[in-house]
Design a protein around this motif. Structure first.
Motif, short mmCIF file in Angstrom:
data_model
loop_
_atom_site.label_atom_id
_atom_site.label_comp_id
_atom_site.label_asym_id
_atom_site.label_seq_id
_atom_site.Cartn_x
_atom_site.Cartn_y
_atom_site.Cartn_z
N VAL A 147 -9.67 1.99 -9.57
CA VAL A 147 -9.52 1.90 -8.09
C VAL A 147 -9.19 0.53 -7.74
N LEU A 148 -7.85 0.61 -7.01
CA LEU A 148 -7.62 -1.06 -6.88
C LEU A 148 -7.16 -1.14 -5.37
N PRO A 149 -7.96 -2.23 -4.71
CA PRO A 149 -7.57 -2.33 -3.39
C PRO A 149 -6.01 -2.77 -3.13
N ILE A 150 -5.69 -2.38 -1.90
CA ILE A 150 -4.24 -2.60 -1.62
C ILE A 150 -4.16 -3.04 -0.26
N TYR A 151 -3.33 -3.67 0.24
CA TYR A 151 -3.05 -3.92 1.72
C TYR A 151 -1.59 -4.50 1.76
N GLY A 152 -1.06 -4.31 3.00
CA GLY A 152 0.27 -4.71 3.49
C GLY A 152 0.64 -4.34 4.92
N LYS A 153 1.81 -4.78 5.28
CA LYS A 153 1.96 -4.65 6.85
C LYS A 153 2.85 -3.39 7.07
N GLY A 154 2.18 -2.81 8.12
CA GLY A 154 2.77 -1.52 8.74
C GLY A 154 3.46 -1.82 9.75
N LEU A 155 3.53 -0.84 10.85
CA LEU A 155 4.30 -1.19 12.13
C LEU A 155 3.53 -2.18 13.02
N TRP A 156 2.37 -1.93 13.27
CA TRP A 156 1.38 -2.87 14.16
C TRP A 156 0.56 -3.81 13.62
N GLY A 157 0.47 -3.78 12.58
CA GLY A 157 -0.38 -4.50 11.69
C GLY A 157 -0.69 -4.05 10.14
N THR A 158 -1.53 -4.75 9.53
CA THR A 158 -2.03 -4.58 8.14
C THR A 158 -2.65 -3.27 7.84
N LEU A 159 -2.26 -2.51 6.88
CA LEU A 159 -3.12 -1.31 6.37
C LEU A 159 -3.68 -1.69 5.20
N TRP A 160 -5.01 -1.36 5.15
CA TRP A 160 -5.92 -1.74 4.08
C TRP A 160 -6.34 -0.37 3.52
N GLY A 161 -6.24 -0.50 2.14
CA GLY A 161 -6.84 0.99 1.60
C GLY A 161 -6.96 0.66 0.02
N TYR A 162 -7.00 1.91 -0.83
CA TYR A 162 -7.26 1.87 -2.20
C TYR A 162 -6.34 2.61 -2.78
N LEU A 163 -5.90 2.26 -4.16
CA LEU A 163 -5.03 3.11 -5.00
C LEU A 163 -5.72 3.32 -5.97
N ALA A 164 -5.84 4.70 -6.36
CA ALA A 164 -6.64 5.06 -7.56
C ALA A 164 -5.65 5.30 -8.80
N LEU A 165 -5.59 4.95 -9.93
CA LEU A 165 -4.73 5.32 -10.91
C LEU A 165 -5.36 6.17 -12.12
N LYS A 166 -4.91 7.14 -12.76
CA LYS A 166 -5.54 7.82 -13.84
C LYS A 166 -5.44 6.98 -14.97
N SER A 167 -6.18 7.39 -16.34
CA SER A 167 -6.28 6.43 -17.26
C SER A 167 -5.16 6.15 -18.01
N ASP A 168 -4.04 6.61 -17.70
CA ASP A 168 -2.75 6.04 -18.53
C ASP A 168 -2.30 4.91 -17.65
N LEU A 169 -2.83 4.57 -16.54
CA LEU A 169 -2.50 3.51 -15.61
C LEU A 169 -0.98 3.53 -14.99
N GLU A 170 -0.46 4.99 -15.33
CA GLU A 170 0.95 5.05 -14.93
C GLU A 170 1.28 6.13 -13.81
N THR A 171 0.14 6.89 -13.70
CA THR A 171 0.19 7.93 -12.84
C THR A 171 -1.03 7.63 -11.58
N VAL A 172 -0.62 8.08 -10.47
CA VAL A 172 -1.55 7.85 -9.39
C VAL A 172 -2.25 8.96 -9.13
N GLN A 173 -3.99 8.69 -9.20
CA GLN A 173 -4.72 9.90 -8.67
C GLN A 173 -4.88 10.04 -7.23
#
Length: 287
Positions: A147-173
């Motif tokens: 699970v990787l912390p991610i963040y970036g700009k949206g319309l009104w401010g920064t979106l803070w979240g998490y992106l999880a990848l399966k064990s092949d590290l190429e597919t989103v969980q």
């Protein structure tokens, strides 16, 4: 002492009330601070577990419907690790328990400028070191997800979240956003469980290894394994989510670390299949 119905008396009483109320509010804020900190930590755990899909897979319900005790139990599946983003190697000098992404990202001493070419998450800086979350079934055995912390700009401010990848590290969980300022019913639909469920199984990279996952403009094409439906009436938010996901999946983000982790997964798998491992397992079984 001025008369109560005089101007000076009114001002004095109002001043006393303001001071008393300020002291009460301050005392309440101090007393509630530990609870606020604990609630923030609990919310973080919920988002990490939901991104990984663990509560749904194990108990058939999202983390928001679980008790704090059950959350803590499931969180034992998670191993927190610090990673140097430039080298992709683990960093043992940082204490993962005290790491604050927001503070690290805003501090020039602990962060570096975002180049913005070819990928740009809309922010000015990123931490040199990030905390990632390794998932193993009940905390043991092979790595199931990261699970990787991610963040970036949206319309009104920064979106803070998490992106999880399966064990092949190429597919989103899965993906979650725990803090943002997007408009409810529009960009705020990044919180919609139905929309988030579309990320499960999404292809993160193309055949050349370039980040390709994106939020479509309108319905996602049926034959595109890298697309999810666009957020209706929220074009800028949709673009922002695409940009931040592709940025963190690139060499400018977690790319070097994912290469390191891939080797670790391969080495662990090889070690588990080695004759010595099989012999040890047989010995333990016989004992």
């Amino acid at each position: 002492m001025p008369a109560k119905d005089s101007t000076s008396g009114t001002i004095l009483i109002a001043t006393i009330l303001c001071v008393v109320c300020s002291l009460a509010v301050s005392a309440a804020a101090v007393a509630l601070k530990p609870y606020q900190v604990e609630n923030a930590k609990l919310d973080q755990k919920k988002n990490i577990l939901d991104a990984a899909g663990i509560p749904k897979d194990e108990l058939g319900k999202p983390a928001s419907e679980l008790t704090s005790k059950k959350i803590d139990s499931l969180y034992t599946w998670i191993e927190e690790k610090m990673v140097d983003l430039d080298t992709g190697q683990y960093n043992t000098e940082f204490d993962a328990t005290t790491f604050s992404l927001e503070e690290q990202a805003s501090n020039p001493k602990t962060s570096e400028p975002i180049v913005g070419d070819p990928y740009d998450n809309g922010e000015d800086r990123r931490p040199k070191t990030m905390k990632v979350f390794i998932v193993r079934h009940e905390g043991e055995g092979p790595i199931k997800q990261v699970v990787l912390p991610i963040y970036g700009k949206g319309l009104w401010g920064t979106l803070w979240g998490y992106l999880a990848l399966k064990s092949d590290l190429e597919t989103v969980q899965g993906i979650t956003f725990y803090q943002h300022k997007e408009t409810p019913g529009l960009g705020g639909e990044v919180d919609n469980p139905n929309w988030k469920s579309q990320w499960d199984g999404l292809k993160l990279y193309d055949d050349q290894g370039d980040p390709t996952a994106y939020v479509a403009k309108g319905p996602a094409p049926d034959d595109d394994p890298s697309a999810v439906d666009g957020l209706s009436g929220a074009t800028i938010t949709s673009r922002g989510v695409t940009a931040l996901v592709q940025y963190w999946a690139s060499e400018q983000g977690y790319g070097p670390f994912l290469e390191t982790l891939k080797k670790q997964i391969e080495e662990e798998a090889a070690a588990a299949e080695s004759p010595s491992s099989a012999g040890n397992a047989t010995t333990k079984a016989g004992a």
